[in-house]
Motif scaffolding. Sequence first.
Motif, short mmCIF file in Angstrom:
data_model
loop_
_atom_site.label_atom_id
_atom_site.label_comp_id
_atom_site.label_asym_id
_atom_site.label_seq_id
_atom_site.Cartn_x
_atom_site.Cartn_y
_atom_site.Cartn_z
N ASN A 25 -4.06 0.75 1.66
CA ASN A 25 -4.63 -0.86 0.65
C ASN A 25 -5.52 -1.34 0.93
OD1 ASN A 25 -2.08 0.01 -1.18
ND2 ASN A 25 -1.46 -2.42 -0.82
N PHE A 81 -1.34 -3.02 -8.38
CA PHE A 81 -0.85 -1.50 -7.05
C PHE A 81 0.03 -2.00 -6.20
CE2 PHE A 81 -5.55 -1.62 -8.64
CZ PHE A 81 -5.14 -0.58 -8.72
N ARG A 82 1.41 -1.32 -5.75
CA ARG A 82 2.17 -1.11 -5.42
C ARG A 82 1.94 -0.74 -3.09
NH1 ARG A 82 6.61 1.96 -3.55
NH2 ARG A 82 5.59 4.02 -5.07
N THR A 83 2.07 -1.12 -2.96
CA THR A 83 2.05 -0.61 -1.32
C THR A 83 3.61 0.37 -0.58
OG1 THR A 83 2.10 -0.88 1.20
CG2 THR A 83 3.86 -2.74 -0.06
N PRO A 84 3.51 1.51 -0.36
CA PRO A 84 4.39 2.32 -0.46
C PRO A 84 5.58 1.34 0.17
CG PRO A 84 2.07 3.47 0.65
CD PRO A 84 2.03 1.38 0.40
N SER A 105 -0.15 2.72 -7.26
CA SER A 105 -0.54 2.81 -5.69
C SER A 105 -1.72 3.78 -6.17
CB SER A 105 0.56 3.41 -5.63
OG SER A 105 0.40 4.92 -5.51
N GLN A 176 5.58 7.42 -1.57
CA GLN A 176 4.35 7.32 -1.98
C GLN A 176 4.74 7.86 -2.77
OE1 GLN A 176 2.43 9.17 1.09
NE2 GLN A 176 1.49 7.68 1.34
#
Length: 461
Positions: A25, A81-84, A105, A176
Amino acid sequence: MSTMSEYLETLRGKSIAVIGMGVSNTPLIRTLLRADLKVTICDKSPRERVEEQASELESLGAKLRLGPDYLAKIHKFDVIFRTPGLSPNTPELKKAVEEGRHLTSEMELFFQLCPCKIIGVTGSDGKTTTTTLISEFLKEAGRNVYLGGNIGKPLLPDVDGMTPEDVAVVELSSFQLMTMDRSPNVAVFTNLSPNHLDYHHTMEEYTSAKLNIFCHQKPEDRAVFNSDNDITRSLAKAAVGRAMLFSRKQKLEEGVYLRDGAIWLTNDMGSREVLPLADIQIPGVHNVENYMAAIAAVDGIVPDKCVRAVAQRFTGVEHRIELVRELNGVRYYNDSIGTSPTRTMACLDSFDQKLIIIAGGYDKGVPFTALGAAMVEKVKVLILTGATAPAIRKAVEESEGYPASGIRILETENLAAAVTAARDCAGSGDVVVLSPACAAFDQFKNFMERGKVFKQLVNEL
């Protein structure tokens, strides 16, 4: 939207949250800030652990929410935005989606903006080696290749420099893939076995996440499946594009298979020998499977001579049955990538003698029953460390062949003590392997750090 700048314009005036400021990110965060967008970074790390990075990002205009309550108001942002590493099933994220917020993401954005062909690789084991082989094949054929994803390099910063003639080769984890609504042009599914059940909780959810690698393909796309794995073989029937199978155990009427000491390929153009097994420099039948998957992925794109050229020089990826050194006749191998029982079992199969194994680590909720049976058969000394040491010991001691096996089991406080114990147990001709069968998070940041520490300890003996 065809360019990054056009996408960034769509975000103007919106509130943006980026969850996590890790490797994947950080480039995204910088891109958003350079576009003068309103960005809030949410990370569970306390300020003192990330002070330097936090101060730098604040100086660029970011706002920060750090610590245990980092998700408290996440539903108030327009774009998230999501972190995996954070499941989209986290209650705070589910609430945000229910309220109409856009959850995405870094990887999803890359797939949206990438102008060139994408080859994606997923599976429980073999992802990184297969991804690397595909990249090497393409480079040998003269293609301009971008290699990244779960392999350690985010590709989003490169997207503006890519052309339609380039190829992006991307390793994709279940984390992901979980919310992906696009699939690569060529999708490779190496295998599937229980893994990451601490994150997904059920095998069904884990499998469902993996399906996104091919279920959004177009009819002209290709999906590669392992015919020797019951799950992936059955999934091949659901392929939208052309399904291509590979098998180490049986000849296929169409696909990639073994014959007369070589890898062969049969398609609508006929049958041909692609690669003699003698050319492959990395040990283990699992690496034969990795080659087969990679060959299936590049059929029609890369000449066979390029595949052979790579095989003759490629000695493997770091942390994957990597020879560290030989000392007093004892060979030490780093297989820190062995983060699941199936990976470690494949490692055991790569040697023709009984081994001294260092195992144990973070508990992902995966059963060790099959691993215990394999260790009874193929291990002479088992040195356990980490959170899962008792569970692995139990699986070995409950295996049918344990009483007559003669296997010796030791438990140590940490990896340093385990390496010392291995040295003390080993004699000339022995092989010592770090292949933990578990993730590293109980003692290390990731499997790479664990592998580097192991190599340092071995080189200091």
